[in-house]
Design a protein around this motif. Structure first.
Motif, PDB file in Angstrom:
ATOM      1  N   CYS A 267      51.398 -75.718  24.428  1.00 27.14           N
ATOM      2  CA  CYS A 267      50.656 -74.575  23.897  1.00 27.14           C
ATOM      3  C   CYS A 267      50.248 -74.810  22.440  1.00 27.14           C
ATOM      4  O   CYS A 267      50.808 -75.653  21.747  1.00 27.14           O
ATOM      5  N   SER A 268      49.292 -74.023  21.992  1.00 24.73           N
ATOM      6  CA  SER A 268      48.850 -74.095  20.597  1.00 24.73           C
ATOM      7  C   SER A 268      49.651 -73.156  19.702  1.00 24.73           C
ATOM      8  O   SER A 268      49.934 -73.470  18.548  1.00 24.73           O
ATOM      9  N   VAL A 269      50.002 -71.988  20.238  1.00 21.40           N
ATOM     10  CA  VAL A 269      50.801 -71.010  19.490  1.00 21.40           C
ATOM     11  C   VAL A 269      51.754 -70.333  20.466  1.00 21.40           C
ATOM     12  O   VAL A 269      51.344 -69.945  21.569  1.00 21.40           O
ATOM     13  N   TYR A 270      52.999 -70.173  20.052  1.00 20.80           N
ATOM     14  CA  TYR A 270      53.965 -69.414  20.845  1.00 20.80           C
ATOM     15  C   TYR A 270      54.148 -68.050  20.189  1.00 20.80           C
ATOM     16  O   TYR A 270      54.376 -67.959  18.977  1.00 20.80           O
ATOM     17  N   VAL A 271      54.078 -66.979  21.001  1.00 21.90           N
ATOM     18  CA  VAL A 271      54.144 -65.613  20.468  1.00 21.90           C
ATOM     19  C   VAL A 271      55.296 -64.841  21.099  1.00 21.90           C
ATOM     20  O   VAL A 271      55.462 -64.844  22.325  1.00 21.90           O
ATOM     21  N   THR A 281      66.279 -66.596  22.048  1.00 16.55           N
ATOM     22  CA  THR A 281      66.422 -68.036  22.258  1.00 16.55           C
ATOM     23  C   THR A 281      65.083 -68.703  22.510  1.00 16.55           C
ATOM     24  O   THR A 281      64.894 -69.875  22.153  1.00 16.55           O
ATOM     25  N   SER A 282      64.139 -67.971  23.097  1.00 15.81           N
ATOM     26  CA  SER A 282      62.839 -68.577  23.387  1.00 15.81           C
ATOM     27  C   SER A 282      62.140 -69.045  22.124  1.00 15.81           C
ATOM     28  O   SER A 282      61.387 -70.029  22.153  1.00 15.81           O
ATOM     29  N   LEU A 283      62.375 -68.373  20.997  1.00 12.32           N
ATOM     30  CA  LEU A 283      61.783 -68.836  19.732  1.00 12.32           C
ATOM     31  C   LEU A 283      62.332 -70.208  19.355  1.00 12.32           C
ATOM     32  O   LEU A 283      61.589 -71.103  18.954  1.00 12.32           O
ATOM     33  N   VAL A 284      63.643 -70.359  19.462  1.00 12.00           N
ATOM     34  CA  VAL A 284      64.273 -71.641  19.136  1.00 12.00           C
ATOM     35  C   VAL A 284      63.798 -72.722  20.101  1.00 12.00           C
ATOM     36  O   VAL A 284      63.504 -73.859  19.702  1.00 12.00           O
ATOM     37  N   GLN A 285      63.701 -72.384  21.377  1.00 13.46           N
ATOM     38  CA  GLN A 285      63.236 -73.343  22.377  1.00 13.46           C
ATOM     39  C   GLN A 285      61.810 -73.799  22.074  1.00 13.46           C
ATOM     40  O   GLN A 285      61.496 -74.993  22.156  1.00 13.46           O
ATOM     41  N   ALA A 286      60.952 -72.852  21.727  1.00 15.45           N
ATOM     42  CA  ALA A 286      59.566 -73.199  21.394  1.00 15.45           C
ATOM     43  C   ALA A 286      59.499 -74.069  20.146  1.00 15.45           C
ATOM     44  O   ALA A 286      58.706 -75.009  20.062  1.00 15.45           O
ATOM     45  N   MET A 287      60.362 -73.777  19.180  1.00 12.53           N
ATOM     46  CA  MET A 287      60.413 -74.594  17.968  1.00 12.53           C
ATOM     47  C   MET A 287      60.899 -75.999  18.289  1.00 12.53           C
ATOM     48  O   MET A 287      60.405 -76.987  17.733  1.00 12.53           O
ATOM     49  N   ALA A 288      61.870 -76.111  19.196  1.00 15.36           N
ATOM     50  CA  ALA A 288      62.351 -77.432  19.606  1.00 15.36           C
ATOM     51  C   ALA A 288      61.232 -78.245  20.247  1.00 15.36           C
ATOM     52  O   ALA A 288      61.246 -79.478  20.195  1.00 15.36           O
ATOM     53  N   CYS A 289      60.264 -77.540  20.845  1.00 13.72           N
ATOM     54  CA  CYS A 289      59.109 -78.212  21.466  1.00 13.72           C
ATOM     55  C   CYS A 289      57.983 -78.451  20.463  1.00 13.72           C
ATOM     56  O   CYS A 289      56.935 -79.005  20.843  1.00 13.72           O
ATOM     57  N   GLY A 290      58.172 -78.005  19.207  1.00  9.46           N
ATOM     58  CA  GLY A 290      57.169 -78.250  18.170  1.00  9.46           C
ATOM     59  C   GLY A 290      56.070 -77.220  18.088  1.00  9.46           C
ATOM     60  O   GLY A 290      55.069 -77.436  17.399  1.00  9.46           O
ATOM     61  N   ALA A 291      56.226 -76.075  18.754  1.00  8.88           N
ATOM     62  CA  ALA A 291      55.159 -75.077  18.790  1.00  8.88           C
ATOM     63  C   ALA A 291      55.060 -74.299  17.481  1.00  8.88           C
ATOM     64  O   ALA A 291      56.063 -74.051  16.805  1.00  8.88           O
ATOM     65  N   LYS A 292      53.849 -73.897  17.119  1.00 10.16           N
ATOM     66  CA  LYS A 292      53.644 -72.957  16.021  1.00 10.16           C
ATOM     67  C   LYS A 292      54.061 -71.566  16.495  1.00 10.16           C
ATOM     68  O   LYS A 292      53.837 -71.206  17.643  1.00 10.16           O
ATOM     69  N   ILE A 293      54.677 -70.787  15.596  1.00  2.28           N
ATOM     70  CA  ILE A 293      55.343 -69.553  15.987  1.00  2.28           C
ATOM     71  C   ILE A 293      54.725 -68.320  15.319  1.00  2.28           C
ATOM     72  O   ILE A 293      54.465 -68.332  14.114  1.00  2.28           O
ATOM     73  N   VAL A 294      54.527 -67.285  16.129  1.00  2.00           N
ATOM     74  CA  VAL A 294      54.216 -65.948  15.636  1.00  2.00           C
ATOM     75  C   VAL A 294      55.205 -64.994  16.306  1.00  2.00           C
ATOM     76  O   VAL A 294      55.394 -65.055  17.520  1.00  2.00           O
ATOM     77  N   SER A 295      55.826 -64.113  15.531  1.00  2.00           N
ATOM     78  CA  SER A 295      56.816 -63.196  16.107  1.00  2.00           C
ATOM     79  C   SER A 295      56.783 -61.854  15.404  1.00  2.00           C
ATOM     80  O   SER A 295      56.476 -61.764  14.214  1.00  2.00           O
ATOM     81  N   THR A 296      57.111 -60.805  16.157  1.00  2.00           N
ATOM     82  CA  THR A 296      57.367 -59.530  15.513  1.00  2.00           C
ATOM     83  C   THR A 296      58.671 -59.626  14.724  1.00  2.00           C
ATOM     84  O   THR A 296      59.579 -60.370  15.095  1.00  2.00           O
ATOM     85  N   ALA A 322      47.875 -56.673  13.125  1.00  2.00           N
ATOM     86  CA  ALA A 322      48.615 -57.696  12.383  1.00  2.00           C
ATOM     87  C   ALA A 322      48.930 -58.885  13.278  1.00  2.00           C
ATOM     88  O   ALA A 322      48.861 -60.050  12.843  1.00  2.00           O
ATOM     89  N   LEU A 323      49.272 -58.613  14.534  1.00  2.00           N
ATOM     90  CA  LEU A 323      49.590 -59.690  15.463  1.00  2.00           C
ATOM     91  C   LEU A 323      48.360 -60.559  15.732  1.00  2.00           C
ATOM     92  O   LEU A 323      48.455 -61.791  15.765  1.00  2.00           O
ATOM     93  N   SER A 324      47.202 -59.938  15.898  1.00  2.00           N
ATOM     94  CA  SER A 324      45.978 -60.711  16.150  1.00  2.00           C
ATOM     95  C   SER A 324      45.622 -61.593  14.961  1.00  2.00           C
ATOM     96  O   SER A 324      45.234 -62.753  15.132  1.00  2.00           O
ATOM     97  N   HIS A 325      45.769 -61.059  13.739  1.00  2.00           N
ATOM     98  CA  HIS A 325      45.485 -61.868  12.547  1.00  2.00           C
ATOM     99  C   HIS A 325      46.435 -63.060  12.449  1.00  2.00           C
ATOM    100  O   HIS A 325      46.017 -64.177  12.118  1.00  2.00           O
ATOM    101  N   ALA A 326      47.726 -62.822  12.727  1.00  2.81           N
ATOM    102  CA  ALA A 326      48.710 -63.900  12.642  1.00  2.81           C
ATOM    103  C   ALA A 326      48.423 -64.993  13.672  1.00  2.81           C
ATOM    104  O   ALA A 326      48.547 -66.189  13.381  1.00  2.81           O
ATOM    105  N   ILE A 327      48.031 -64.593  14.885  1.00  3.06           N
ATOM    106  CA  ILE A 327      47.703 -65.578  15.918  1.00  3.06           C
ATOM    107  C   ILE A 327      46.479 -66.383  15.511  1.00  3.06           C
ATOM    108  O   ILE A 327      46.462 -67.621  15.620  1.00  3.06           O
ATOM    109  N   ALA A 328      45.432 -65.680  15.039  1.00  2.00           N
ATOM    110  CA  ALA A 328      44.204 -66.367  14.636  1.00  2.00           C
ATOM    111  C   ALA A 328      44.460 -67.347  13.496  1.00  2.00           C
ATOM    112  O   ALA A 328      43.945 -68.473  13.497  1.00  2.00           O
ATOM    113  N   GLU A 329      45.277 -66.931  12.530  1.00  2.44           N
ATOM    114  CA  GLU A 329      45.607 -67.824  11.414  1.00  2.44           C
ATOM    115  C   GLU A 329      46.404 -69.031  11.899  1.00  2.44           C
ATOM    116  O   GLU A 329      46.195 -70.160  11.427  1.00  2.44           O
TER     117      GLU A 329
END
Length: 361
Positions: A267-271, A281-296, A322-329
């Motif tokens: 993926c390009s961005v994990y949300v 845990t899914s945030l950590v898992q996505a980071m382990a895969c190298g994904a860019k992260i957006v989270s509440t 705010a979520l849409s701006h963070a994803i777009a950035e």
């Protein structure tokens, strides 16, 4: 010290806490301990992940409440050194079963979701009262984040010295290996537009309606697609919203996936759009895969994992704009070295911390 350890959990149907319990059971067994995975019902997609050294004890009941007597009989018969339970309703039954059995088993309960989730309904507030009554009877309480430990202390009046904050164990090496298996999905081909990914049950906690609204705004200026992995009670409602937003050609919900890590790596961005968590845990898992992260910035966990935004973007809960701006950035930004941060949540460290609590005299 080689210990006999029981782990009590309702089932292995696909929730984050259930996967954590499987990881812990396997880790304890690998360190030479005798491990029983005691299930209300031995079912769910994580069942095949339980290693052969772990004995599965199936109480074969339809609901957690019905396991009080069978669980007490198990404790009286097997007399494990310690029992670890997960999820508040199972925790209360585990505490009661230990008392009924008269067994000297050390009782440790673990909490995996912010108590915020229980304050919104009458049933939730009733559960809080039960937790306030019974959790102090446990020998130890594990919270999966420091913020949650503070909640347990403040709302349940549990002394801080009885609460341990232990992040969920993440098998970084296994995740990276699985991430190399990219799913055979047309959107993941190298010549396709970027994919935004979310993983989690289709339930109110995950707040996918806000994610869909945010994605609709992202689509106004970005050629992107959204994939949501998971199953749940809101599928029909979410599908209706997707059609209402005219996103049916650019949103896919392929259901529960046993290997979400191939998706995370591609993926390009994990949300994460959740209203509340414990330690996602899914945030950590996505980071382990190298994904860019957006989270509440929901209670509890994301800010702790991302170190207040150092490793990904944090936005207010329920704020689609705010979520849409963070994803777009994030779609336009350079990747961060998030795999380094993921190492902080390695399974080995968490397993050692749990064993210190469970095998204490």
């Amino acid at each position: 010290m080689v210990a006999r350890i029981a782990i009590f959990v309702p089932s292995l149907r696909g929730g984050g806490a259930e996967r954590v319990m499987v990881t812990l059971a396997n880790g304890f067994a690998e360190r030479g301990h005798r491990v029983d995975l005691v299930l209300v019902q031995a079912e769910g997609p994580y069942l095949p992940e339980v290693c052969s050294a772990v004995r599965i004890v199936n109480l074969n009941k339809g609901r957690v409440l019905a396991t009080l007597v069978p669980l007490a009989r198990y404790l009286r018969r097997e007399r494990p050194h310690a029992m670890l339970s997960a999820l508040n309703h199972a925790n209360i039954i585990a505490i009661l079963a230990r008392k009924v059995s008269g067994a000297p088993t050390r009782m440790v309960v673990s909490e995996h979701n912010s108590l915020t989730s229980l304050q919104e309904t009458r049933a939730g507030r009733r559960m809080l009262r039960l937790m306030r009554r019974f959790y102090p009877l446990a020998d130890g309480v594990v919270a999966v984040s420091r913020a949650m430990a503070a909640e347990l202390h403040e709302q349940l009046d549990i002394p801080l010295d009885r609460i341990s904050a232990i992040p969920n164990p993440v098998d970084i090496d296994a995740i990276r290996a699985q991430a190399r298996s990219v799913p055979d999905h047309p959107w993941l081909k190298s010549d396709q537009p970027p994919v935004i990914l979310a993983v989690g049950r289709l339930e109110p906690q995950k707040d996918y309606p806000t994610l869909l609204e945010a994605f609709a705004r992202v689509r106004k200026n970005n050629d992107a697609r959204l994939v949501i992995l998971g199953e749940g009670s809101l599928r029909a409602e979410l599908e209706e919203r997707i059609h209402h937003l005219e996103l049916q050609d650019v949103v896919d919900m392929p259901g529960f996936q046993p290997n979400p890590f191939g998706w995370m790596g591609a993926c390009s961005v994990y949300v994460l759009s959740s209203r509340y968590e414990g330690l996602p845990t899914s945030l950590v898992q996505a980071m382990a895969c190298g994904a860019k992260i957006v989270s509440t910035d929901c209670p509890t966990g994301p800010a702790e994992i991302l170190e207040d935004g150092k490793w990904g973007r944090l936005v207010p809960v329920g704020d689609a704009n705010a979520l849409s701006h963070a994803i777009a950035e994030s779609l336009q930004s350079k990747p961060l070295a998030v795999t380094e941060r993921a190492q902080h949540f390695s399974a080995s460290r968490a397993i050692d911390q749990y064993l210190d609590i469970l095998t204490a005299c």
